[in-house]
Design an enzyme around this catalytic site. Sequence first.
Site, mmCIF file in Angstrom:
data_model
loop_
_atom_site.group_PDB
_atom_site.id
_atom_site.type_symbol
_atom_site.label_atom_id
_atom_site.label_comp_id
_atom_site.label_asym_id
_atom_site.label_seq_id
_atom_site.Cartn_x
_atom_site.Cartn_y
_atom_site.Cartn_z
ATOM 1 N N LYS A 210 38.792 31.397 32.694
ATOM 2 C CA LYS A 210 39.619 30.340 33.290
ATOM 3 C C LYS A 210 38.771 29.365 34.101
ATOM 4 O O LYS A 210 38.904 28.154 33.982
ATOM 5 C CB LYS A 210 40.714 30.952 34.160
ATOM 6 C CG LYS A 210 41.643 29.921 34.779
ATOM 7 C CD LYS A 210 42.648 30.557 35.732
ATOM 8 C CE LYS A 210 43.655 31.412 35.015
ATOM 9 N NZ LYS A 210 44.716 31.931 35.919
ATOM 10 N N GLU A 216 29.984 37.563 34.826
ATOM 11 C CA GLU A 216 29.683 38.354 33.645
ATOM 12 C C GLU A 216 29.802 37.506 32.376
ATOM 13 O O GLU A 216 28.932 37.525 31.500
ATOM 14 C CB GLU A 216 30.630 39.556 33.548
ATOM 15 C CG GLU A 216 30.511 40.548 34.687
ATOM 16 C CD GLU A 216 31.454 40.249 35.835
ATOM 17 O OE1 GLU A 216 31.731 41.166 36.621
ATOM 18 O OE2 GLU A 216 31.919 39.081 35.946
ATOM 19 N N GLY A 271 45.161 37.000 34.111
ATOM 20 C CA GLY A 271 44.273 37.470 33.056
ATOM 21 C C GLY A 271 44.811 38.645 32.279
ATOM 22 O O GLY A 271 44.698 38.701 31.051
ATOM 23 N N ARG A 272 45.449 39.588 32.962
ATOM 24 C CA ARG A 272 45.940 40.782 32.272
ATOM 25 C C ARG A 272 47.182 40.517 31.442
ATOM 26 O O ARG A 272 47.656 41.416 30.739
ATOM 27 C CB ARG A 272 46.180 41.897 33.285
ATOM 28 C CG ARG A 272 47.073 41.542 34.462
ATOM 29 C CD ARG A 272 46.934 42.610 35.554
ATOM 30 N NE ARG A 272 47.687 42.342 36.764
ATOM 31 C CZ ARG A 272 47.261 41.599 37.777
ATOM 32 N NH1 ARG A 272 46.100 40.973 37.692
ATOM 33 N NH2 ARG A 272 47.988 41.461 38.875
ATOM 34 N N GLU A 357 45.729 47.181 38.256
ATOM 35 C CA GLU A 357 45.430 45.922 38.934
ATOM 36 C C GLU A 357 46.703 45.337 39.533
ATOM 37 O O GLU A 357 46.668 44.663 40.569
ATOM 38 C CB GLU A 357 44.788 44.937 37.959
ATOM 39 C CG GLU A 357 44.033 43.809 38.642
ATOM 40 C CD GLU A 357 43.132 43.043 37.689
ATOM 41 O OE1 GLU A 357 41.921 43.335 37.644
ATOM 42 O OE2 GLU A 357 43.644 42.164 36.976
ATOM 43 N N HIS A 388 42.082 68.662 22.392
ATOM 44 C CA HIS A 388 40.902 69.530 22.426
ATOM 45 C C HIS A 388 40.028 69.215 23.631
ATOM 46 O O HIS A 388 38.843 69.569 23.647
ATOM 47 C CB HIS A 388 40.111 69.368 21.130
ATOM 48 C CG HIS A 388 40.894 69.751 19.910
ATOM 49 N ND1 HIS A 388 40.894 71.041 19.404
ATOM 50 C CD2 HIS A 388 41.739 69.038 19.132
ATOM 51 C CE1 HIS A 388 41.687 71.092 18.347
ATOM 52 N NE2 HIS A 388 42.217 69.895 18.157
ATOM 53 N N LYS A 516 33.621 41.216 43.687
ATOM 54 C CA LYS A 516 32.834 40.137 43.079
ATOM 55 C C LYS A 516 32.023 39.388 44.138
ATOM 56 O O LYS A 516 30.838 39.093 43.946
ATOM 57 C CB LYS A 516 33.757 39.147 42.359
ATOM 58 C CG LYS A 516 34.433 39.679 41.110
ATOM 59 C CD LYS A 516 35.327 38.597 40.521
ATOM 60 C CE LYS A 516 36.070 39.075 39.300
ATOM 61 N NZ LYS A 516 36.967 38.027 38.753
#
Length: 553
Positions: A210, A216, A271-272, A357, A388, A516
């Site tokens: 955005k 990153e 974002g999510r 979040e 398992h 951040k």
Amino acid sequence: MTATNPTLTSLPEWKNLEACREHLQACHIKTLFAEDPQRAKRYFIKGAGLSLDFSRNRLTDEVLDALIALARSRNLEERRAALLRGDKVNLTENRPALHTALRNPGTDSLVVDGQDVIAEVNATLARMEAFVQEVLGQSRTGFTGKAFTDVVSIGIGGSFLGPKLVTEALQPYRASGLRCHYVANIDGTEICETLAQVNPETTLFLVQSKSFGTRETLENSKVARAWFIERSGNEQAVASHFMAVTANIHAAQEFGISPDNVFPMWDWVGGRYSLWSAIGLPIALTIGMDNFRALLAGAHAMDTHFRDVPLEQNLPVVMAMLGIWYTNFWGAETHAILPYDHYLRSLPDHLQQLDMESSGKRVSQQGETLGYHSGPVIWGGVGANGQHAYHQLIHQGTRLIPTDFIIPLQTHNPVGTHHADLFANCLGQSRAMMSGKTLEEAKAELAASGMAEAEIERLAPHKVIPGNQPSNTLMMDKVTPETVGALIALYEHRTFVQGVIWDIDSFDQWGVELGKKLGQAILPRLLAQKAASEASDSSTDHLIELFRSANRL
């Protein structure tokens, strides 16, 4: 937790649920089944192509009524309407949360701050469709005229987890031979390993940020750009191979991306919740625009269900209130997501961000410390594999772990009896978690095998499984664009409902922002560009010294 905000816990509806909990304390779920032969049919609801069996819960009609009463006492219906009409439900950032508008196929306008949101969404979808058709139809090619074979999507958080989930989930609907790669991690290994698999002449890069400043994403994009220029020998060709989804057109243009190759992001989409927007370009390029629109249609069908269906029969509401029941009245600290379908293997990862979040908050919307727990830890994985591994903890551990089993009735890959075996395992696990095995049953089982009495007494306690572990079983006929859209939207609304009950802002994430900021302050010290600040601590100082020594900085 210290209660400084007693508003929720002092409600009569809350007190009623506390009493319900005491009443059910000694009641086993299997006893509820024995007392009610119609239980499975009564606790079974449908919507938007999904079916939910929630009969294997510590639940009675009285409890369900009390949970719905609590939801109404928190004005859920009014809060739901506010969300859907574009009110500023994200109070700390003074924004609406209009991800539902991204999948609204209607022609009606929805004006927010003087802008017609639906018109903007439709215009962006039209641009996406034209772009996807050009790439898949090979009228848009790389700088040497060769068709694109690979897409590298560079983003993190919601720009990564949602699109990755959907492209994996809808592999049977691939519209082309395009291979989709995702790069999120700032660990240089990920971008280097990805670039080693692709050809600069035939690779399309999507930069998803955005702000066009997420470290990153920006650093990985710089590496990709340098790699591309080095191997193509053509800096001008960046414009043909790099696209962006961002609100910062100027920064994208400085990077070398043409404004015509920039798709918008809006402040009113977190974002999510962004996979429904142009962030979903990797999805559309993989499955085609028709299937992408079908994905949106499935999500919109769940939006409609959430808006229109009475709370008692409402999938997101019922699942959310069961989550409240276990988190706040039974002390559950985690919630397991177990998809019994290989295509849905990344669903737990996406739901971790969506739920944790959103619900990882400790103050109310008024800024008061909560006097109760909010969101649980979300975890899980592919169900058959988990049997398992970590299912053992659910079966015989000491913790209460509510679980969602998710499985399609039909498979895209009917091999032998595999799908019947898979379905049997899913039902067997949920039944074992519910029924368990008593000490008497364990002893009888060992005696039937011919074991000596003394050995039976020694071994039987180890084979006891308490059971009474609650679970939901969520089904669809098949994993399709529509059912995947509905499934993701279901959990979005479930998360929102729980936020309403807890009176938290489900749409901000200030804790993420702090990490951040601190990381950005530490970086110059790691690179020997800046001395320690007064706000540092001895642990950070020591670890920085170790890093600089190891890297000779």
